[in-house]
Motif scaffolding. Sequence first.
Motif, short mmCIF file in Angstrom:
data_model
loop_
_atom_site.label_atom_id
_atom_site.label_comp_id
_atom_site.label_asym_id
_atom_site.label_seq_id
_atom_site.Cartn_x
_atom_site.Cartn_y
_atom_site.Cartn_z
N ASP A 189 39.63 30.70 37.69
CA ASP A 189 40.12 31.41 36.58
C ASP A 189 39.81 32.70 36.88
N PRO A 190 40.47 33.83 36.00
CA PRO A 190 40.37 35.21 36.23
C PRO A 190 38.80 35.71 36.19
N PRO A 191 38.00 35.22 35.03
CA PRO A 191 36.68 35.55 35.05
C PRO A 191 35.89 35.34 36.40
N THR A 192 36.05 34.12 36.73
CA THR A 192 35.27 33.45 37.95
C THR A 192 35.78 34.36 39.26
N ALA A 193 37.00 34.80 39.24
CA ALA A 193 37.74 35.26 40.47
C ALA A 193 37.14 36.87 40.59
N ARG A 194 37.04 37.34 39.25
CA ARG A 194 36.30 38.81 39.14
C ARG A 194 34.91 38.77 39.79
N THR A 195 34.11 37.69 39.25
CA THR A 195 32.61 37.49 39.80
C THR A 195 32.46 37.75 41.19
N ILE A 196 33.51 36.80 41.99
CA ILE A 196 33.69 36.86 43.45
C ILE A 196 33.87 38.19 44.00
N CYS A 197 34.91 38.72 43.18
CA CYS A 197 35.30 40.22 43.68
C CYS A 197 34.10 41.22 43.40
N GLU A 198 33.12 40.97 42.55
CA GLU A 198 32.23 41.78 42.25
C GLU A 198 31.20 41.58 43.45
N LEU A 199 30.83 40.32 43.75
CA LEU A 199 29.87 40.24 45.06
C LEU A 199 30.45 41.05 46.48
N VAL A 200 31.65 41.05 46.32
CA VAL A 200 32.31 41.51 47.79
C VAL A 200 32.30 43.04 47.47
N ILE A 201 32.36 43.60 46.50
CA ILE A 201 32.25 45.08 46.15
C ILE A 201 30.79 45.37 46.23
#
Lengths: 286, 256
Positions: A189-201
């Motif tokens: 889901d978008p919020p979880t996907a964003r969490t993953i992206c934040e880890l990458v950032i």
Amino acid sequence: MFETQKIETNNSSDPFWTVVPAIELRDVCLSFDDKLILDNISVSVRRGECKIILGRSGGGKSTIVRLILGLLKPDSGRILVDGEDITDYSEVEMMPVRQKIGMVFQEGALFDSVSVYENVAYRLREQGHEEAEIEREVTRMLEFVDLADAINKMPIELSGGMRRRVGIARALIGDPSILLFDEPTAGLDPPTARTICELVIKLRDLQDVSSIFVTHEMNNVENLSSEYATVNEKGEVVFEKEGDKLCLINTEILMMRNGKIIFNGTDEQLKSSDEVYVKRFIRGER
Amino acid sequence: MNPLTRFLSELQEVSLLIWRAFISIFSYPRYYAETIKQMDLIGVGSLPIVLLTGFFTGGVLVLQVFPTLQYYSIQNEAGNSVATSLIRELGPVLSALMVSGRIGAAISAELGSMVVSQQIDAMRALGTDPIRRLVLPRIFSLVVMLPLLTVACDILGLIGGGVVASSIYNQDYHVFATSVRVGISTSDLVSGLIKPLFFGLIIGAVACHKGLSTTGGTAGVGRSTTDAVVIASIWVIIFDFFLSKALQYLLDLGQL
């Protein structure tokens, strides 16, 4: 800070110094049976850079990360990791190279017969580290992905997003300088996907990790190429938009179609591209 | 690919797998805990079915052979006949087929699932050789445990034969036991222990190869599992013939 390598120029006897890319593919071709998967691909990932490989399913995106890990061998071309040509390396020769690469698989690819702790500890245990050090590192990595509470759970008890985050913690252990993400947000889901992206950032901006992020979702591109992580006065990690005055230069997008690179540049260049396929892809059309 | 080319290609891949597992023995790391776990799963786990198979096979052998021997008035040789059949042939082959069905399927399904869920790739990405970590412990455990299971099968087979001879045909138990003792030679015992070593290798190599070459998602795991059991069982039976012939020559068997 950066590793450098002496390069002899063709027109001069004087060497000059240049930065060695973390990952480099030179004219790589690969076919399965009669089907061409990668057609003369050349990619370079600088140190601390996040290269987003974008494209529809079957375009050859995941094949690139498998080639870098040595899970597949190219038909022609060269693959270099930290300036080391690994193209013809055997499985045994690849083992030390893989120690400096972390890989996050599409579904997490966690070992389902052992606990989260054992999954994250796997690499260090294989390298023969002491239990106290393993425990300390596993705890640190699980705290980084905000899953310290799940340490004793089995993978079957985790949600899709938690599995990906454990996969990231497992890839991060041993502090690899290169990370490969193979569609880590697919099906989330978008919020979880964003969490993953934040880890990458965070990894990109605060730990100077070089990475390849394979995806087919424009939301990920938006997150990764327009935000950066920084630490505020309280020592907390905060995410800020690049805005009009700042342009992130450590994130580039590479778009693939049918095994060919059809675009390579920044998110701004992607959005202003005249290529019909790129425009349709951005709009989410087939 | 035509069937002959496919067969040769598979044979080459299985041979390479065995070779790579074999050379892994001589270097580190070694996975002792995994090997002991597999020995427990394969050996202790398969014991009940192998014991049952042995007991009833021994029993049915006596059931079938006793009336014929009685017709020729040589029923005292029943133990000899059962022991020879069991130890030379039926014990090793039936144990191998039972283990092939239970363990061959389990290994292939486990490795196949790991392939389709990318766990094997993850293992390689984390710097581990799956052949050293997964294949070698399984093949080694099969090669060690199958001869032991065969011995257990043989013993239970002889007990089963003795029970049938004494309870159905009223033969004195001592007569049956003496006949068994007289009938078994050292060559029989050696032959009965050599065969399962090869059968263990065949079952392990075929199951691991089929598991690791799984493609096509969960349906592919099902196909690999079926293939592993069928191919390993067929190879056990075919190899048994050639092995029997070779052992006859080497151990001077069959000269009754």
